[in-house]
Scaffold this motif. Structure first.
Motif, PDB file in Angstrom:
ATOM      1  N   UNK A   1       7.689 -14.483  18.119  1.00  0.00           N
ATOM      2  CA  UNK A   1       6.849 -13.372  19.032  1.00  0.00           C
ATOM      3  C   UNK A   1       7.328 -12.017  18.466  1.00  0.00           C
ATOM      4  N   UNK A   2       8.196 -11.787  17.259  1.00  0.00           N
ATOM      5  CA  UNK A   2       8.494 -10.609  16.445  1.00  0.00           C
ATOM      6  C   UNK A   2       8.459 -10.653  15.013  1.00  0.00           C
ATOM      7  N   UNK A   3       8.261  -9.852  14.357  1.00  0.00           N
ATOM      8  CA  UNK A   3       8.150  -9.575  12.951  1.00  0.00           C
ATOM      9  C   UNK A   3       9.331  -8.504  12.466  1.00  0.00           C
ATOM     10  N   UNK A   4      10.125  -9.155  11.356  1.00  0.00           N
ATOM     11  CA  UNK A   4      10.952  -8.332  10.583  1.00  0.00           C
ATOM     12  C   UNK A   4      10.386  -7.654   9.458  1.00  0.00           C
ATOM     13  N   UNK A   5      10.119  -6.158   9.654  1.00  0.00           N
ATOM     14  CA  UNK A   5       9.535  -5.570   8.418  1.00  0.00           C
ATOM     15  C   UNK A   5      10.535  -4.955   7.686  1.00  0.00           C
ATOM     16  N   UNK A   6      10.788  -5.286   6.390  1.00  0.00           N
ATOM     17  CA  UNK A   6      11.766  -4.665   5.321  1.00  0.00           C
ATOM     18  C   UNK A   6      10.879  -3.730   4.358  1.00  0.00           C
ATOM     19  N   UNK A   7      11.220  -2.469   4.370  1.00  0.00           N
ATOM     20  CA  UNK A   7      10.651  -1.488   3.505  1.00  0.00           C
ATOM     21  C   UNK A   7      11.322  -1.715   2.130  1.00  0.00           C
ATOM     22  N   UNK A   8      10.909  -1.994   0.894  1.00  0.00           N
ATOM     23  CA  UNK A   8      11.626  -2.157  -0.244  1.00  0.00           C
ATOM     24  C   UNK A   8      11.351  -0.758  -1.042  1.00  0.00           C
ATOM     25  N   UNK A   9      12.007  -0.726  -2.113  1.00  0.00           N
ATOM     26  CA  UNK A   9      11.745   0.309  -2.952  1.00  0.00           C
ATOM     27  C   UNK A   9      10.566   0.081  -4.160  1.00  0.00           C
ATOM     28  N   UNK A  10       9.735  -0.985  -3.942  1.00  0.00           N
ATOM     29  CA  UNK A  10       8.624  -1.213  -4.802  1.00  0.00           C
ATOM     30  C   UNK A  10       7.714   0.027  -4.831  1.00  0.00           C
ATOM     31  N   UNK A  11       7.167   0.145  -6.320  1.00  0.00           N
ATOM     32  CA  UNK A  11       6.115   1.253  -5.907  1.00  0.00           C
ATOM     33  C   UNK A  11       4.679   0.749  -6.807  1.00  0.00           C
ATOM     34  N   UNK A  12       3.921   0.746  -6.408  1.00  0.00           N
ATOM     35  CA  UNK A  12       2.703   0.114  -6.673  1.00  0.00           C
ATOM     36  C   UNK A  12       1.558   0.957  -6.944  1.00  0.00           C
ATOM     37  N   UNK A  13       0.658   0.728  -7.967  1.00  0.00           N
ATOM     38  CA  UNK A  13      -0.569   1.603  -8.136  1.00  0.00           C
ATOM     39  C   UNK A  13      -1.144   0.483  -9.041  1.00  0.00           C
ATOM     40  N   UNK A  14      -2.448   0.740  -9.493  1.00  0.00           N
ATOM     41  CA  UNK A  14      -3.200  -0.174 -10.218  1.00  0.00           C
ATOM     42  C   UNK A  14      -3.222  -1.604  -9.553  1.00  0.00           C
ATOM     43  N   UNK A  15      -2.880  -1.696  -8.296  1.00  0.00           N
ATOM     44  CA  UNK A  15      -2.690  -2.897  -7.463  1.00  0.00           C
ATOM     45  C   UNK A  15      -1.546  -3.808  -8.026  1.00  0.00           C
ATOM     46  N   UNK A  16      -0.771  -3.228  -8.794  1.00  0.00           N
ATOM     47  CA  UNK A  16       0.460  -3.889  -9.311  1.00  0.00           C
ATOM     48  C   UNK A  16       1.607  -3.278  -9.116  1.00  0.00           C
ATOM     49  N   UNK A  17       2.857  -3.718  -9.132  1.00  0.00           N
ATOM     50  CA  UNK A  17       4.128  -2.861  -9.160  1.00  0.00           C
ATOM     51  C   UNK A  17       4.370  -2.157 -10.536  1.00  0.00           C
ATOM     52  N   UNK A  18       4.499  -0.765 -10.363  1.00  0.00           N
ATOM     53  CA  UNK A  18       4.928  -0.169 -11.674  1.00  0.00           C
ATOM     54  C   UNK A  18       6.006   0.630 -11.560  1.00  0.00           C
ATOM     55  N   UNK A  19       6.954   0.581 -10.576  1.00  0.00           N
ATOM     56  CA  UNK A  19       8.336   0.827 -10.677  1.00  0.00           C
ATOM     57  C   UNK A  19       9.006   0.784  -9.457  1.00  0.00           C
ATOM     58  N   UNK A  20      10.405   0.829  -9.376  1.00  0.00           N
ATOM     59  CA  UNK A  20      11.150   0.594  -8.084  1.00  0.00           C
ATOM     60  C   UNK A  20      11.833   2.108  -8.117  1.00  0.00           C
ATOM     61  N   UNK A  21      11.712   2.780  -6.838  1.00  0.00           N
ATOM     62  CA  UNK A  21      12.120   4.072  -6.696  1.00  0.00           C
ATOM     63  C   UNK A  21      13.161   4.145  -5.622  1.00  0.00           C
ATOM     64  N   UNK A  22      14.562   4.634  -6.073  1.00  0.00           N
ATOM     65  CA  UNK A  22      15.642   4.494  -5.189  1.00  0.00           C
ATOM     66  C   UNK A  22      15.209   5.249  -4.005  1.00  0.00           C
ATOM     67  N   UNK A  23      15.639   4.832  -2.848  1.00  0.00           N
ATOM     68  CA  UNK A  23      15.567   5.357  -1.305  1.00  0.00           C
ATOM     69  C   UNK A  23      14.269   5.350  -1.103  1.00  0.00           C
TER      70      UNK A  23
END
Ligand SMILES: Nc1ncnc2c1ncn2[C@@H]1O[C@H](COP(=O)(O)OP(=O)(O)OP(=O)(O)O)[C@@H](O)[C@H]1O
Ligand SMILES: [Mg+2]
Length: 319
Positions: free
Chosen positions: A38-60
């Motif tokens: 009945x619930x969902x855990x949403x974890x926000x990561x530092x992934x940064x996407x563009x062009x429909x793919x991951x281009x970097x990981x951005x601290x914080x």
């Protein structure tokens, strides 16, 4: 936080998580999603996407996005109930599991943008009738609209398609009554967002909301709200002068990292992308932190005594 401090922590990024006990895992562009009964855990990561793919990981970045969303959920909770149940960690929210309404509610207070689907592009190319509203002639780029408008799109894995409220009802996506309620709530939370943003020296230009239905069929605001990923912000104090001179407003700009990739590889075709330059990634991180501080009015505090993943693991074990 100064850029040197960010550079020291450039590799302390949350790339992915693995918590099988939280439920079935789905991987979003930015968030890891764990679906339980009945619930969902949403974890926000530092992934940064563009062009429909991951281009970097951005601290914080994950922490900043999650905290901005929580700030706005709180500021709008008198208008509509939102999905938040608890926030056990700076990067994590536990939310009510809802049936997602497959429409992205885009609200625009200004006419701007440069992509094919942006309101300014369509207007510049001659469109005036948008189904649920008609724009007059002689509107200029970046001009404030007389009143905010809704430009919904379908929510799909491929490309989001503009759809009018009439089509939404005619195609059986939802009943007229539900559309009316969603439209009313979207405009009210957008207006609240603009009012609050202005007290922080920002213009909330446009945004995208997602709604869901809870187990009783009640309309709930889900996903994220007024983050720099789902919304556009301009600086308020320079807007008028720049607009009158025909200059672009000052804005939260993450375009420079995209441009670096366009100049240094073919991000649409290359299998492996080059590593983003640390100076640029640190600068992007600094900008995310800055907009967090501007919106919330609080200094960004981060626990440097452990990695983000260690901290999340400990905090999730407590619940
Ligand atoms: N309360 C909720 N109940 C059910 N699903 C939710 C809820 N809140 C958010 N979601 C879904 O969880 C996902 C969030 O992950 P994320 O935003 O990282 O995905 P994404 O790759 O951006 O996908 P999308 O383009 O669909 O948003 C979205 O698909 C969103 O619709
Ligand atoms: Mg999303």
């Amino acid at each position: 936080m100064d850029i040197e401090k960010i550079k020291e922590h450039i590799d302390d990024v949350l790339v992915e998580t693995n918590f099988p006990t939280l439920g079935e895992k789905k991987i979003g562009k930015v968030r890891d999603i764990y679906i339980a009964e009945d619930h969902i855990t949403l974890i926000s990561t530092d992934r940064h996407t563009s062009f429909d793919r991951k281009i970097a990981e951005v601290p914080f970045k994950g922490e900043v996005l999650n905290q901005i969303s929580l700030f706005w959920f709180d500021k709008t909770k008198d208008i509509i109930q939102n999905h938040v149940i608890s926030a056990p960690d700076p990067n994590v929210v536990i939310v009510k599991k809802c049936k997602v309404i497959p429409i992205e509610m885009v609200v625009r207070g200004y006419i701007t943008g440069s992509t094919n689907t942006s309101l300014w592009t369509l207007y510049k190319d001659g469109q005036r009738d948008f189904g649920n509203f008609v724009l007059e002639d002689e509107i200029k780029k970046n001009q404030k609209l007389d009143a905010p408008v809704l430009t919904p799109t379908t929510k799909s894995d491929e490309h989001d398609r503009p759809i009018t409220p009439k089509e939404i009802v005619a195609e059986g996506i939802m009943a007229q009554e539900l559309w009316d309620e969603m439209a009313d709530k979207a405009l009210k939370i957008f207006t609240r967002g603009q009012e609050v943003a202005l007290t922080k020296g920002l213009i909330l230009v446009d945004t995208k909301y997602e709604f869901g239905l809870d187990e009783n069929g009640k309309l709930i605001l889900i996903d994220e709200i007024h983050t720099p990923d789902s919304s556009r912000y301009w600086k308020a104090n320079t807007y008028e002068e720049r607009f009158s001179k025909g200059e672009e407003p000052e804005y939260f700009d993450k375009e420079f990292l995209r441009l670096w990739f366009k100049e240094n590889c073919d991000p649409y075709k290359d299998k492996v992308l080059p590593k983003a330059p640390p100076e640029l990634v640190a600068e992007l991180s600094r900008r995310y932190i800055e907009i967090y501080e501007t919106i919330t009015g609080k200094p960004f505090k981060h626990d440097f005594s452990q990695t983000t993943l260690e901290r999340i693991t400990k905090n999730l074990a407590k619940i």
